[in-house]
Design a protein around this motif. Structure first.
Motif, PDB file in Angstrom:
ATOM      1  N   ARG A 161       0.865  -1.188   0.000  1.00 20.16           N
ATOM      2  CA  ARG A 161       0.000   0.000   0.000  1.00 20.16           C
ATOM      3  C   ARG A 161       0.898   1.233   0.000  1.00 20.16           C
ATOM      4  O   ARG A 161       1.574   1.511   0.980  1.00 20.16           O
ATOM      5  CB  ARG A 161      -0.904  -0.016   1.231  1.00 20.16           C
ATOM      6  N   LEU A 162       0.875   1.946  -1.117  1.00 19.03           N
ATOM      7  CA  LEU A 162       1.773   3.088  -1.267  1.00 19.03           C
ATOM      8  C   LEU A 162       1.198   4.327  -0.575  1.00 19.03           C
ATOM      9  O   LEU A 162       1.912   5.221  -0.161  1.00 19.03           O
ATOM     10  CB  LEU A 162       1.945   3.369  -2.756  1.00 19.03           C
ATOM     11  N   TYR A 163      -0.095   4.350  -0.506  1.00 20.70           N
ATOM     12  CA  TYR A 163      -0.755   5.499   0.101  1.00 20.70           C
ATOM     13  C   TYR A 163      -2.089   5.017   0.665  1.00 20.70           C
ATOM     14  O   TYR A 163      -2.771   4.189   0.045  1.00 20.70           O
ATOM     15  CB  TYR A 163      -0.991   6.594  -0.947  1.00 20.70           C
ATOM     16  N   GLN A 164      -2.440   5.537   1.830  1.00 16.16           N
ATOM     17  CA  GLN A 164      -3.627   4.999   2.494  1.00 16.16           C
ATOM     18  C   GLN A 164      -4.923   5.318   1.758  1.00 16.16           C
ATOM     19  O   GLN A 164      -5.032   6.351   1.099  1.00 16.16           O
ATOM     20  CB  GLN A 164      -3.713   5.548   3.900  1.00 16.16           C
ATOM     21  N   ARG A 165      -5.855   4.398   1.937  1.00 12.92           N
ATOM     22  CA  ARG A 165      -7.168   4.554   1.299  1.00 12.92           C
ATOM     23  C   ARG A 165      -7.861   5.818   1.809  1.00 12.92           C
ATOM     24  O   ARG A 165      -7.741   6.172   2.983  1.00 12.92           O
ATOM     25  CB  ARG A 165      -8.017   3.334   1.676  1.00 12.92           C
ATOM     26  N   ILE A 166      -8.578   6.459   0.924  1.00 18.15           N
ATOM     27  CA  ILE A 166      -9.448   7.554   1.356  1.00 18.15           C
ATOM     28  C   ILE A 166     -10.886   7.146   1.056  1.00 18.15           C
ATOM     29  O   ILE A 166     -11.190   6.664  -0.041  1.00 18.15           O
ATOM     30  CB  ILE A 166      -9.091   8.880   0.659  1.00 18.15           C
ATOM     31  N   ASP A 167     -11.729   7.279   2.061  1.00 18.57           N
ATOM     32  CA  ASP A 167     -13.147   6.940   1.916  1.00 18.57           C
ATOM     33  C   ASP A 167     -13.924   8.236   1.725  1.00 18.57           C
ATOM     34  O   ASP A 167     -13.863   9.117   2.578  1.00 18.57           O
ATOM     35  CB  ASP A 167     -13.656   6.222   3.169  1.00 18.57           C
ATOM     36  N   CYS A 168     -14.653   8.330   0.628  1.00 13.64           N
ATOM     37  CA  CYS A 168     -15.358   9.585   0.321  1.00 13.64           C
ATOM     38  C   CYS A 168     -16.856   9.442   0.519  1.00 13.64           C
ATOM     39  O   CYS A 168     -17.459   8.474   0.060  1.00 13.64           O
ATOM     40  CB  CYS A 168     -15.156   9.975  -1.140  1.00 13.64           C
ATOM     41  N   ASP A 169     -17.426  10.441   1.133  1.00 13.19           N
ATOM     42  CA  ASP A 169     -18.876  10.525   1.249  1.00 13.19           C
ATOM     43  C   ASP A 169     -19.421  11.155  -0.048  1.00 13.19           C
ATOM     44  O   ASP A 169     -18.662  11.338  -1.002  1.00 13.19           O
ATOM     45  CB  ASP A 169     -19.209  11.389   2.479  1.00 13.19           C
ATOM     46  N   ASN A 178      -7.698  15.480  -3.243  1.00 12.90           N
ATOM     47  CA  ASN A 178      -6.589  15.340  -2.284  1.00 12.90           C
ATOM     48  C   ASN A 178      -5.848  14.030  -2.502  1.00 12.90           C
ATOM     49  O   ASN A 178      -4.622  13.970  -2.468  1.00 12.90           O
ATOM     50  CB  ASN A 178      -7.120  15.350  -0.843  1.00 12.90           C
ATOM     51  N   TRP A 179      -6.628  12.970  -2.700  1.00  4.77           N
ATOM     52  CA  TRP A 179      -6.016  11.641  -2.894  1.00  4.77           C
ATOM     53  C   TRP A 179      -5.148  11.655  -4.151  1.00  4.77           C
ATOM     54  O   TRP A 179      -3.995  11.231  -4.120  1.00  4.77           O
ATOM     55  CB  TRP A 179      -7.146  10.607  -3.010  1.00  4.77           C
ATOM     56  N   ILE A 180      -5.700  12.179  -5.243  1.00  8.34           N
ATOM     57  CA  ILE A 180      -4.951  12.202  -6.499  1.00  8.34           C
ATOM     58  C   ILE A 180      -3.666  13.001  -6.334  1.00  8.34           C
ATOM     59  O   ILE A 180      -2.578  12.563  -6.726  1.00  8.34           O
ATOM     60  CB  ILE A 180      -5.813  12.823  -7.632  1.00  8.34           C
ATOM     61  N   SER A 181      -3.811  14.163  -5.716  1.00  2.00           N
ATOM     62  CA  SER A 181      -2.640  15.039  -5.662  1.00  2.00           C
ATOM     63  C   SER A 181      -1.605  14.527  -4.667  1.00  2.00           C
ATOM     64  O   SER A 181      -0.465  14.966  -4.684  1.00  2.00           O
ATOM     65  CB  SER A 181      -3.053  16.478  -5.336  1.00  2.00           C
ATOM     66  N   SER A 182      -1.984  13.585  -3.816  1.00  2.00           N
ATOM     67  CA  SER A 182      -1.004  12.988  -2.909  1.00  2.00           C
ATOM     68  C   SER A 182      -0.398  11.725  -3.506  1.00  2.00           C
ATOM     69  O   SER A 182       0.798  11.482  -3.390  1.00  2.00           O
ATOM     70  CB  SER A 182      -1.674  12.627  -1.585  1.00  2.00           C
ATOM     71  N   VAL A 183      -1.240  10.913  -4.136  1.00  2.00           N
ATOM     72  CA  VAL A 183      -0.769   9.599  -4.553  1.00  2.00           C
ATOM     73  C   VAL A 183       0.035   9.653  -5.848  1.00  2.00           C
ATOM     74  O   VAL A 183       0.998   8.908  -6.026  1.00  2.00           O
ATOM     75  CB  VAL A 183      -1.961   8.605  -4.635  1.00  2.00           C
TER      76      VAL A 183
END
Ligand SMILES: Cc1cc2nc3c(=O)[nH]c(=O)nc-3n(C[C@H](O)[C@H](O)[C@H](O)COP(=O)(O)OP(=O)(O)OC[C@H]3O[C@@H](n4cnc5c(N)ncnc54)[C@H](O)[C@@H]3O)c2cc1C
Ligand SMILES: NC(=O)c1ccc[n+]([C@@H]2O[C@H](COP(=O)([O-])OP(=O)(O)OC[C@H]3O[C@@H](n4cnc5c(N)ncnc54)[C@H](OP(=O)(O)O)[C@@H]3O)[C@@H](O)[C@H]2O)c1
Ligand SMILES: Cc1cc2nc3c(=O)[nH]c(=O)nc-3n(C[C@H](O)[C@H](O)[C@H](O)COP(=O)(O)O)c2cc1C
Length: 579
Positions: A161-169, A178-183
């Motif tokens: 796992r290179l980057y933790q999962r983000i759960d979106c509402d 945020n996830w894209i720009s971090s991962v």
């Protein structure tokens, strides 16, 4: 509203953040120069897989691809049903974006790959470096379950796992961004040369979307069911004039409603407020009444509101249910109760205006399967909507969006809309192939569109519709149109199942079973099998009937039948639009 899960230690470079923020925000206005960095021969391949039912995950996957390209990476965006488990195991860099459907289930296009990944003998994923973005909705019990399962299973199978999962509402755009720009920078590490922006990204984006719906005019609002029917289903025609928007048969239209003013007034009264209280909402100072009308979900209470009412009231029954954590018991308790019912039930519980709105979820659009062909009706879009109306707890209750639409005057009322494409749910390109369509109730909507599309194309392929509803005399919607299509030779077979015209219920799947041999023959001719409507009962029973038909008339074992069905799904010849 509970915020999406974003890890505290998320690696996040401020400069990237600022730049990417600008990239997303400026998609439309800020056209960027293209240089096809992705063509560089040493570009690192990033596999971006999406599991989707209504297109949100696909759209996020495409956003991720655009940012990956800008980082000099070579993104391969694929639907999850386009790859095998062996191919997955060979992927070095992997992003998964998936929604959750049904009751914590995989979206249809992710199910097969998930089944393979869940097998005891699933291959090792030791080569894979990955991250998962989960799309969901906290109002469902199994929030983001599909994404959670992928994240956990990949780790179990040895992936890193290179980057933790983000759960979106439901408001998924910001956490997805945020996830894209971090991962992506993590995946690019060392591989990235210069960040090159891709001008095609801007043109991919629809002009109108969830955050910017098109204000359209309601042209037609017509009752389809008879006045004396036990239900109310309506036909709408909404103008696309001035929008430059177009759509395909099979797409959905999303409607952004406002809440019923009478319900707003009743809630304000139950809160002992005036409605004039000014609160900041979305960076704007707004009166309580206005914010309840336009910004918040006020019919279905959020979990946070239920918990707070339980806490403040000290009610034993509700607190026991919440403490037990039994979701079904809570669903039973809440069935037929809305936010106002809870406020009326516990009059001693007090909230200030600010406290109350802090416990509400944002008001969401509702999706509707389009019931017209964009080729036959380029200037308008048609919907077929059942109005949700029921009486419980001594009050008349109304569904937010279906009755918002029903109350619109069919003479230029404004309605805010945007499209969500459903690329899998399409009339076959090959006009000769037969189509079987199963759509009871409002499930008929996309099939009216499909039939129009076949007529427009002058397609020789055979069309077979299974339709049903409660009573023939009152609920046989679009009867004249269907009969006219039969006369014109567009609709070749029509089987009807009116459930309440006799003592024993008759459903569409009973009609399918009666004609099982012919259904199998149509499938063998390369036929398509489409299902639309209720996901929880009808679509499951229809799936079972189809399985039995293939087993019986194809003389197949259970395993062979499952393989046959999987092949149909893979070829997108068994597709569903269920809700
Ligand atoms: C992809 C997609 C396509 C869709 N296509 C169509 C379509 O073509 N036509 C169509 O009509 N709908 C369609 N829907 C459903 C539609 O999006 C809405 O869910 C529906 O119109 C209800 O929304 P609402 O805002 O009116 O009701 P809401 O305000 O969302 O209220 C619905 C809720 O009311 C409660 N409720 C409903 N009935 C009762 C009852 N009898 N007793 C107690 N509680 C009850 C339940 O909690 C239910 O969840 C589709 C959904 C999706 C996801
Ligand atoms: N997920 C959801 O929230 C969801 C899903 C579907 C519909 N709805 C809402 O329900 C309202 C009415 O929807 P609708 O007009 O599409 O459909 P509907 O009125 O629920 O049903 C249409 C027909 O399907 C029959 N049916 C019931 N159970 C079935 C089963 N297991 N298999 C096959 N057929 C079955 C019904 O029969 P009987 O009623 O006589 O049993 C009826 O004849 C709308 O407001 C719609 O939005 C909500
Ligand atoms: C019928 C239906 C069932 C759903 N079930 C769940 C669920 O069990 N859990 C969840 O977190 N979200 C659930 N959702 C919410 C979707 O996952 C969410 O709307 C997501 O943004 C859809 O993305 P997609 O367009 O890529 O499919 C459901 C949505 C619908 C319409």
């Amino acid at each position: 509203m509970k915020s999406p899960y974003i890890p505290q230690n998320a690696p996040y470079n401020d400069i990237q953040k600022a730049w990417l923020g600008g990239f997303f925000a400026g998609m439309h206005s800020h056209m960027l120069q293209s240089a096809d960095a992705a063509n560089q021969k040493d570009a690192r391949i990033i596999n971006i897989l999406y599991g989707t039912q209504t297109g949100n995950s696909e759209s996020v996957a495409n956003d991720a691809a655009n940012v990956a390209k800008a980082h000099g990476l070579l993104p391969h965006v694929k639907s999850m049903d386009e790859i095998s488990i062996q191919q997955l195991a060979e992927m070095e860099y992997l992003l998964i974006v998936t929604s959750t459907y049904g009751e914590g289930e995989m979206p249809d296009n992710a199910q097969m790959l998930w089944d393979a990944a869940s097998e005891d003998n699933a291959p090792s994923m030791a080569k894979v470096k990955y991250s998962v973005l989960a799309l969901g909705d906290t109002s469902y019990d199994q929030f983001c379950k599909a994404g959670i399962e992928w994240d956990e299973r990949l780790a179990e199978l040895g992936a890193e796992r290179l980057y933790q999962r983000i759960d979106c509402d439901v408001d998924f755009e910001d956490p997805a961004e945020n996830w894209i720009s971090s991962v992506i920078p993590l995946m690019a590490d060392g591989a990235a040369t210069t960040v090159v922006l891709d001008s095609s990204a801007a043109s991919d984006k629809p002009a109108y979307n969830r955050k910017n719906p098109f204000p359209a005019k309601m042209l037609v609002n017509r009752l389809l069911t008879a006045e004396n029917s036990s239900k109310e289903t309506r036909h709408y025609e909404i103008s696309l004039e001035g929008s430059d928007l177009s759509y395909e048969a099979g797409d959905a239209l999303c409607v952004a409603p406002t809440n019923c003013p009478e319900l707003v007034a009743a809630i304000v009264k139950a809160l002992s407020c005036t409605g004039e209280e000014i609160e900041p909402v979305a960076d704007e100072a707004m009166s309580l009444s206005e914010s309840l009308r336009t910004h918040f979900e006020i019919k279905l209470p959020s979990k946070e509101l239920i918990e707070e009412i339980a806490k403040r009231s000290g009610d034993q029954e509700l607190n026991t249910i919440l403490e037990n954590g039994d979701k079904e018991q809570l669903a039973d308790y809440m069935w037929g109760r809305d936010t106002l019912d809870l406020l009326l039930q516990f009059p001693d519980v007090e909230f200030s205006a600010a406290e109350f709105i802090a416990l509400l979820k944002p008001l969401q659009h509702r999706a509707y399967s389009i019931s017209s062909s964009g080729k036959m009706h380029p200037e308008s879009v048609h919907l077929t909507v059942a109005s949700v109306r029921y009486n419980s707890y001594n009050r008349d209750h109304k569904g937010v969006c279906s009755t918002y639409l029903a109350d619109l005057v069919d003479d230029n009322s404004d309605v805010r809309i945007f499209f969500t494409p459903n690329k899998s749910f399409r009339v076959p390109d090959d006009n000769n192939l037969p189509m079987i369509m199963v759509g009871p109730g409002t499930g008929i909507a996309p099939f009216r569109a499909f039939l129009q599309e076949r007529e427009f194309r002058n397609a020789p392929g055979q069309n077979w519709l299974f339709f049903g509803d409660r009573n023939a005399a009152t609920d046989y919607i679009y009867q004249e149109e269907l009969e006219s299509m039969q006369e014109k030779g567009v609709l070749n077979r029509l089987d009807l199942a009116f459930s309440r015209d006799q003592e024993e219920k008759i459903y569409v799947q009973d009609k399918m079973r009666e004609h099982g041999a012919e259904i199998f023959a149509w499938l063998e001719q390369g036929g398509y099998f489409f299902v639309c409507g209720d996901a929880y009962r009808m679509a499951k029973d229809v799936d079972k009937a189809l399985f039995d038909i293939i087993a019986e008339h194809g003389n197949k074992s259970a395993v062979e039948t499952a393989d046959y069905l999987n092949a149909l799904k893979k070829e997108k010849r068994y597709v569903r639009d269920v809700y």
